[in-house]
Scaffold this motif. Sequence first.
Motif, PDB file in Angstrom:
ATOM      1  N   ARG A   1      30.852  -6.796   5.495  1.00  0.00           N
ATOM      2  CA  ARG A   1      31.768  -6.057   4.758  1.00  0.00           C
ATOM      3  C   ARG A   1      32.214  -6.576   3.528  1.00  0.00           C
ATOM      4  O   ARG A   1      32.244  -8.006   3.336  1.00  0.00           O
ATOM      5  N   GLY A   2      32.644  -5.802   2.867  1.00  0.00           N
ATOM      6  CA  GLY A   2      32.990  -6.274   1.368  1.00  0.00           C
ATOM      7  C   GLY A   2      33.989  -5.319   0.465  1.00  0.00           C
ATOM      8  O   GLY A   2      34.288  -4.197   1.162  1.00  0.00           O
ATOM      9  N   SER A   3      34.158  -5.619  -0.654  1.00  0.00           N
ATOM     10  CA  SER A   3      35.004  -4.516  -1.503  1.00  0.00           C
ATOM     11  C   SER A   3      34.349  -4.169  -2.826  1.00  0.00           C
ATOM     12  O   SER A   3      33.674  -5.197  -3.267  1.00  0.00           O
ATOM     13  N   VAL A   4      34.431  -3.329  -3.305  1.00  0.00           N
ATOM     14  CA  VAL A   4      33.525  -2.741  -4.828  1.00  0.00           C
ATOM     15  C   VAL A   4      34.432  -3.511  -5.630  1.00  0.00           C
ATOM     16  O   VAL A   4      35.854  -3.309  -5.660  1.00  0.00           O
ATOM     17  N   LEU A   5      33.856  -4.266  -6.519  1.00  0.00           N
ATOM     18  CA  LEU A   5      34.356  -4.971  -7.769  1.00  0.00           C
ATOM     19  C   LEU A   5      34.474  -3.932  -8.795  1.00  0.00           C
ATOM     20  O   LEU A   5      35.381  -3.759  -9.637  1.00  0.00           O
ATOM     21  N   THR A   6      33.111  -3.426  -9.320  1.00  0.00           N
ATOM     22  CA  THR A   6      33.154  -2.585 -10.365  1.00  0.00           C
ATOM     23  C   THR A   6      31.874  -1.669 -10.053  1.00  0.00           C
ATOM     24  O   THR A   6      31.290  -2.005  -9.048  1.00  0.00           O
ATOM     25  N   ARG A   7      31.789  -0.601 -10.569  1.00  0.00           N
ATOM     26  CA  ARG A   7      30.780   0.321 -10.479  1.00  0.00           C
ATOM     27  C   ARG A   7      30.440   0.718 -11.831  1.00  0.00           C
ATOM     28  O   ARG A   7      30.909   0.975 -12.907  1.00  0.00           O
ATOM     29  N   ALA A   8      29.100   1.189 -11.918  1.00  0.00           N
ATOM     30  CA  ALA A   8      28.505   1.923 -13.428  1.00  0.00           C
ATOM     31  C   ALA A   8      27.619   2.796 -13.272  1.00  0.00           C
ATOM     32  O   ALA A   8      26.560   2.863 -12.302  1.00  0.00           O
ATOM     33  N   PHE A   9      27.518   3.889 -13.850  1.00  0.00           N
ATOM     34  CA  PHE A   9      27.001   5.206 -13.499  1.00  0.00           C
ATOM     35  C   PHE A   9      25.849   5.039 -14.837  1.00  0.00           C
ATOM     36  O   PHE A   9      26.068   4.897 -15.878  1.00  0.00           O
ATOM     37  N   LEU A  10      24.633   5.128 -14.030  1.00  0.00           N
ATOM     38  CA  LEU A  10      23.375   5.023 -14.930  1.00  0.00           C
ATOM     39  C   LEU A  10      22.556   6.198 -14.981  1.00  0.00           C
ATOM     40  O   LEU A  10      21.403   6.115 -15.644  1.00  0.00           O
ATOM     41  N   GLY A  11      23.004   7.160 -14.671  1.00  0.00           N
ATOM     42  CA  GLY A  11      22.543   8.506 -14.908  1.00  0.00           C
ATOM     43  C   GLY A  11      21.591   9.033 -13.751  1.00  0.00           C
ATOM     44  O   GLY A  11      22.002   9.790 -12.762  1.00  0.00           O
ATOM     45  N   ASP A  12      20.478   8.306 -13.280  1.00  0.00           N
ATOM     46  CA  ASP A  12      19.779   8.612 -12.251  1.00  0.00           C
ATOM     47  C   ASP A  12      20.364   7.751 -11.018  1.00  0.00           C
ATOM     48  O   ASP A  12      19.626   7.783  -9.836  1.00  0.00           O
ATOM     49  N   SER A  13      21.337   7.048 -10.930  1.00  0.00           N
ATOM     50  CA  SER A  13      21.753   6.102 -10.099  1.00  0.00           C
ATOM     51  C   SER A  13      23.080   5.546 -10.401  1.00  0.00           C
ATOM     52  O   SER A  13      23.561   5.615 -11.412  1.00  0.00           O
ATOM     53  N   VAL A  14      23.665   5.104  -9.454  1.00  0.00           N
ATOM     54  CA  VAL A  14      25.054   4.451  -9.716  1.00  0.00           C
ATOM     55  C   VAL A  14      25.009   3.146  -9.086  1.00  0.00           C
ATOM     56  O   VAL A  14      24.732   2.818  -8.085  1.00  0.00           O
ATOM     57  N   ASP A  15      25.251   1.951  -9.903  1.00  0.00           N
ATOM     58  CA  ASP A  15      25.350   0.488  -9.278  1.00  0.00           C
ATOM     59  C   ASP A  15      26.906   0.306  -9.099  1.00  0.00           C
ATOM     60  O   ASP A  15      27.775   0.467 -10.024  1.00  0.00           O
ATOM     61  N   HIS A  16      26.885  -0.434  -7.857  1.00  0.00           N
ATOM     62  CA  HIS A  16      28.322  -0.853  -7.548  1.00  0.00           C
ATOM     63  C   HIS A  16      28.000  -2.437  -7.229  1.00  0.00           C
ATOM     64  O   HIS A  16      27.086  -2.765  -6.717  1.00  0.00           O
TER      65      HIS A  16
ATOM     66  N   ILE B   1      26.701   9.037  -4.756  1.00  0.00           N
ATOM     67  CA  ILE B   1      27.843   8.315  -4.149  1.00  0.00           C
ATOM     68  C   ILE B   1      28.437   7.526  -5.263  1.00  0.00           C
ATOM     69  O   ILE B   1      27.787   7.085  -6.255  1.00  0.00           O
ATOM     70  N   SER B   2      29.562   7.708  -5.128  1.00  0.00           N
ATOM     71  CA  SER B   2      30.381   6.446  -6.198  1.00  0.00           C
ATOM     72  C   SER B   2      31.854   6.280  -5.517  1.00  0.00           C
ATOM     73  O   SER B   2      32.673   7.288  -5.223  1.00  0.00           O
ATOM     74  N   ILE B   3      32.019   5.062  -5.365  1.00  0.00           N
ATOM     75  CA  ILE B   3      33.205   4.471  -4.589  1.00  0.00           C
ATOM     76  C   ILE B   3      34.110   3.950  -5.759  1.00  0.00           C
ATOM     77  O   ILE B   3      33.553   2.895  -6.365  1.00  0.00           O
ATOM     78  N   ALA B   4      35.335   4.044  -5.673  1.00  0.00           N
ATOM     79  CA  ALA B   4      36.376   3.584  -6.510  1.00  0.00           C
ATOM     80  C   ALA B   4      36.219   2.025  -6.387  1.00  0.00           C
ATOM     81  O   ALA B   4      36.258   1.481  -5.164  1.00  0.00           O
ATOM     82  N   PRO B   5      36.403   1.521  -7.383  1.00  0.00           N
ATOM     83  CA  PRO B   5      36.614  -0.130  -7.276  1.00  0.00           C
ATOM     84  C   PRO B   5      37.930  -0.463  -6.421  1.00  0.00           C
ATOM     85  O   PRO B   5      38.994   0.338  -6.525  1.00  0.00           O
ATOM     86  N   GLY B   6      37.802  -1.366  -5.616  1.00  0.00           N
ATOM     87  CA  GLY B   6      38.930  -1.758  -4.788  1.00  0.00           C
ATOM     88  C   GLY B   6      38.787  -1.303  -3.395  1.00  0.00           C
ATOM     89  O   GLY B   6      39.491  -1.711  -2.552  1.00  0.00           O
ATOM     90  N   SER B   7      38.022  -0.368  -3.209  1.00  0.00           N
ATOM     91  CA  SER B   7      37.925   0.288  -1.848  1.00  0.00           C
ATOM     92  C   SER B   7      36.841  -0.612  -0.854  1.00  0.00           C
ATOM     93  O   SER B   7      36.090  -1.723  -1.411  1.00  0.00           O
ATOM     94  N   ASP B   8      37.457  -0.621   0.464  1.00  0.00           N
ATOM     95  CA  ASP B   8      36.621  -1.576   1.220  1.00  0.00           C
ATOM     96  C   ASP B   8      35.226  -0.841   1.685  1.00  0.00           C
ATOM     97  O   ASP B   8      35.129   0.537   1.798  1.00  0.00           O
ATOM     98  N   VAL B   9      34.308  -1.553   1.822  1.00  0.00           N
ATOM     99  CA  VAL B   9      32.894  -0.804   2.007  1.00  0.00           C
ATOM    100  C   VAL B   9      31.902  -1.606   3.104  1.00  0.00           C
ATOM    101  O   VAL B   9      32.382  -3.001   2.981  1.00  0.00           O
ATOM    102  N   TYR B  10      30.934  -1.036   3.301  1.00  0.00           N
ATOM    103  CA  TYR B  10      29.940  -1.805   4.375  1.00  0.00           C
ATOM    104  C   TYR B  10      28.695  -1.887   3.765  1.00  0.00           C
ATOM    105  O   TYR B  10      28.114  -0.883   3.337  1.00  0.00           O
ATOM    106  N   VAL B  11      28.134  -3.103   3.529  1.00  0.00           N
ATOM    107  CA  VAL B  11      26.759  -2.916   2.838  1.00  0.00           C
ATOM    108  C   VAL B  11      25.729  -3.441   4.100  1.00  0.00           C
ATOM    109  O   VAL B  11      25.731  -4.313   4.713  1.00  0.00           O
ATOM    110  N   ARG B  12      24.835  -2.572   4.090  1.00  0.00           N
ATOM    111  CA  ARG B  12      23.500  -2.935   4.904  1.00  0.00           C
ATOM    112  C   ARG B  12      22.628  -3.026   4.392  1.00  0.00           C
ATOM    113  O   ARG B  12      21.967  -2.548   3.405  1.00  0.00           O
ATOM    114  N   MET B  13      21.720  -4.032   4.840  1.00  0.00           N
ATOM    115  CA  MET B  13      20.278  -4.584   4.364  1.00  0.00           C
ATOM    116  C   MET B  13      19.259  -4.470   5.451  1.00  0.00           C
ATOM    117  O   MET B  13      19.274  -5.235   6.412  1.00  0.00           O
ATOM    118  N   PRO B  14      18.558  -3.329   5.287  1.00  0.00           N
ATOM    119  CA  PRO B  14      17.472  -2.941   6.301  1.00  0.00           C
ATOM    120  C   PRO B  14      16.617  -4.361   6.346  1.00  0.00           C
ATOM    121  O   PRO B  14      16.048  -4.724   5.332  1.00  0.00           O
TER     122      PRO B  14
END
Lengths: 364, 383, 576
Positions: B328-343, B360-373
């Motif tokens: 569990r974490g929270s979004v610090l920044t995001r960047a739109f790269l055209g073919d993808s969005v980096d959070h 998918i684009s999540i506003a900074p400050g939101s709580d999110v869940y990161v999953r690593m297969p």
Amino acid sequence: MNRLKLSLAVACTAALVAACGGGPPTSGNSGGAGGADKADYSQWLDLTGEQREEALVKAAEEEGQLSLYTSLSSKIIDELIDSFEETYDVTLEVYRASGEAVLQRVLQENAAGYGGADVVETNAGEMQALGNEGVLQPYQGEALDNVPDDGKFEGWTATRFNVFAPSWNTKAIGKGEQPKTWEDLADPKYKGKLALEVGDFDWYMALHDYWLAEGKSQDEVDKLFTTMAANGKKVKGHSVMAELTSSGQFGVAASNYTYIVEELKAKGAPVELEPLVAPAIVRPNGLGLMKTAQHPAAALLFKDWMLGDGQKVLAELNMTPSTDLEGALGDTERIALDVEKVVKENEKWSKAYEELLAGSDEVK
Amino acid sequence: MLHIDNLVKTFDGERRKRARSNGKEEAAATKIFAVNDVSFEVGEGELFTLLGPSGCGKTTTLRAIAGLEKPDAGHIAVGERVLFSSKPGEKTVNVPANSRGLGMVFQSYAIWPHMTVFNNVAFPLQVMKRGERPAKREISERVMRVLETMELGSYANRQATKLSGGQQQRLALARAIVIEPTLLLLDEPLSNLDAKLRESLRYELKRLQRELGITSVYVTHDQIEALALSTKIAVMSDGNVVQLGRPREIYQNPNNKFVAEFIGTSNFISGVVSAHRGEQYTVETNDGRLLLDSAADMPGGTEVVVSVRPESMELYEESRPDLPNEWRGSVLTRAFLGDSVDHVIGVGKHELRVRCNPSISIAPGSDVYVRMPPENLSLVPVN
Amino acid sequence: MTTASPALGQETVAEPARWRRWLPTPKMLILGMVGLAIGYLALVPLYYLLWGTFFDGNGVTFGGFERAYGHSQILPLIGNSLWFAIGAAVLSLVVGTSLAYLNVRTDVPFKALFFAASIVPLIIPGILYTISWIFLASPDIGLINRLIEPVFGSGAIDIFTIWGMVWVEGLHLSPIVFLLMVAAFRSMDPSLEESALMSGATRWQVFRKVTVPLTRPAIVASILIMVVRSLESFEVPALLGLQNGIYVFTSRIYFVLRSYPPDFGAAGALAVGLLVLALIGVAMANIVGKSGKNFQTVTGKGFRPRPMELGKWRPVMGVAIVLYFILTVIAPLVVLLYTSLLKFYTAPSWDVFKTMTLDNYRELAGMSKAMTALQNSLALGLGSATLVMAFMAIAAWIVVRSRIRGRHLLDQLAFVPLVIPGLVLGLALSFVYLRSPIPIYGTLFILLIAYVTRYMPYGMRYAVISMHQISNELEESAQVSGASWWQTFRRVLLPLLAPGLLAGWVYILVVSFRELSSSILLYSPGNEVLSILIFEQFEDGEFTVLSALGVVMVLTLILLVSIAYKLGAKVGLNRN
């Protein structure tokens, strides 16, 4: 870009205008003293004896310095400066260059009204040219009494003579093989060993006239010279000539100055010029006072001295002082160069001599 | 096809300085190993890439193959032909560069500015030895054929410098392949081009290489280029080959931190192996436990780094406790790269970069869940 | 009142703006000044020369041409001149280019010797270099001839021939080519050669088909300068040619200037002939330079110059360099050193060694003028070299880069002084500054102006060649980065031009030490320079003292040049 173009154009025009400030003198019309003030020599010229010297020394030491333009060699000039400055409290400033450069510089400065030189000392041709241009102050004084007539000229006086004489390398030329007369230089045994100096057209003129006066026909004289030229290698400059003679590159130098050879001989170099070939051809070198001198008293004092005590200094340096030709040449017959003729017929003789030397290839 | 064995090349480090006191020269300069015992093989038709940052020795290796640099020791052979061999006790073989018959494309293209396009390409044929040199007509035909292949046919009579960057690059390639070399060497051929052109030429190059079937050695510092083009990659660092393998292997299983860092962007999470059963590992980290698969053999208690690529992670706004490795974490920044969005997600002390589908684009400050297969995590030993 | 004041305020703001529009930008100011300076420096003597050539007291005349060219010996004279000039140019080009190539582009051994071998012949004054060759290779007294006599018979080598003249002049000039070509090779991307090598070309093919065409601007400039320099050269034809009656242009100029009144018309006519030849040359060089924007070999795409490995040729080249070094540097210098220890020149023998003395050096040390002259020469050399290269760097920008109309005129103008005889230049300057309100006549400054004028053509060539090789993009990228023209020039172009500029600087520094023909008219008591001293010793026949002076000069200049290159290396000039 337009403005750049403009600025460049302005630059070029400005440069042109600056350059066009006045037309440079074309050859021959550069005579006459320009705007510089004429110096007043008259108060001393008529004086004699101690009175003259006292007055001159007082005035000259007040002036404090003296500017000399000369083509004398630096060694000799250094000795003269030392000796003069020891006697009088006057500082000598010297501009030293070849005779042609001295002449050009004096004329240039004079035309612009710039009083650079007080006294000029150089070769006869250049001195005579300066005399003819009217930039030299006629000289009077007791010192003239000791100068032979062929040393007195309009506006200048001979202080010494350059003596033209053949010299030879003692290793290359055996005893008794050396030239004994001027005619000997055309001897085929010197073929490839003889050296002629490319600027000595005055020597050529003097010898040429002497032979004619002696009764040789024009053809005979020309034959002698062409054979000499065919025998000879050409060299520029009397010092190079002497050096290469002493090193053995040349066997015989046709017309070197005796003092240069004496100097090398004194150092022990294998060169010799005695017994001197007669007649010795002498060319005066002289001293003249500038009309535009800034230090006229010092200038006059220097000239008096050069014709007096200065002569001893010259003699010590193997030079031939004008007041004592016999002392230097003994009873060897001598002919003096016709200075006026050299200046007037300069072009003719220099061209003839040049062609004589240039043509030597074909004779070979 | 190309065999490189134990290649060594050193340069003088500091220039020799004179000792001031006695005027004698100091004995030896410090040696810098530009290439330190490098070995690899390139198979027929392969496009082999030497990849690494500048100064890693990749260009020196290439130049040694070309014959422009004389190695100190080692063995270089193309097929049966030995180009260079220097082993203690054996006679040194060193075929000069102009007799190796290789083609080479330089980083600066080295197009001769005083020749036309045609003459640039014809040059290698024109300077062939009298006996081998093709007739004028054949030269002309061969040059035109290569120029056509490179789509430069209509520029044949142009001054070479009048070409655009991409055209110059193709011209350099044309010149290198006109003699049909056994081996083609390419020294950062695309590095002087703009991004778009680089991409299109990259495919062009790959197509050509395949069509012509020329064995090639390619030098680059651009990992994307390497991944896209190569059949095999050797990652170099400080004069050594640190990993050698197929692009996918290298990308997915970097065997050390340098490779993982250099190839693409990776998130690194350090931890300690707590248990492993066969290829299944459990790693304890400051921010939680990670399960992963790895072929490496590391006993419990080993300090390791877990590497995970941004695009191999998933981002959810809702928790999925049924799946492993969810933090569990929270979004610090995001960047739109055209073919993808980096959070960039803050998890404990870690900042993890997660690459998502542009939808998918999540506003900074939101709580999110990161999953690593687990299959996307690789275990990198700490040196 | 309330309405008037804002209006006034506006006007005071608007006024300087309108004014500023007419105020030249710094760029224009600098370019204008440089253009002005070059125009001024070149046109003053040119005007003087042309005036003297085409005008006499009565108006326009062509008598000078008739007197100069209507001479029975003129045809062989022109033939000799061209033969000598072209021969010397070719020799110096071959030698200088080979040395430069080996030095910059290969791993040839003895690189340190190169430095000496390629610079020292330039430093030895022409008079001394020629005389030492007489002592070495005269058929009568030459040491080399004596050495090889048992094998080849007596007088096998004769320096007093046109071949001998070409040999001495060519060797003496080769450093100029060396310096020009080193700069050119340094700034060439080696991958251009490597790619040719990879294409299967032999080294010779690479050199012939790639290296030479790419350095063509530098080569053309070298030929141009060498030919004009040799046409102008005086010492070699005077000392070697005259002896067997080989006359050239300069001997002729000497003869026409020697007489009184000096025949400026004829001298001018000869100089105008040279000028025409040279201008054709400059125009040709420009055409060659223009056909290649494509010769810009400094592209900003970084390259690491790596010396080419010579392999089995390395020892051969090593031996060749040592031989060349012995022949061109050691032999003349040894003769110089030997002569400087004697009282008068004698061929070496045991007896001579016993009489050797340091008297000549003692005499030199005792010469009051020697120190002043050394200081003056140093000041003038450093000053004129720096000024010329600074000005010419900007002038080269105007000629090569700008689109200002008439820029090629500037190039031609900068070339003019090359063909103006030193004496004429001296006369022209003294004429102007005797009348100018600026009181520089009789000071060191008039010499500085003379030197800057005389060496402008060389500086221009060095700068133009370097400028041709630098890609526009580098400059453009700096401008795009927001740099002003001046910043671009100073921060981008100057550092890139530096190898060429340094070479020019070294050249001017070295040759300024021996400038005589205009110095002799322009110096004043207290302003003596070394060359005047040399001239005096020469005129006095003091060859042994002269040799001592030569040895001192060579040592001084070697020291200076080494310092210059050390400093240059510090700022990254010597990249290998």
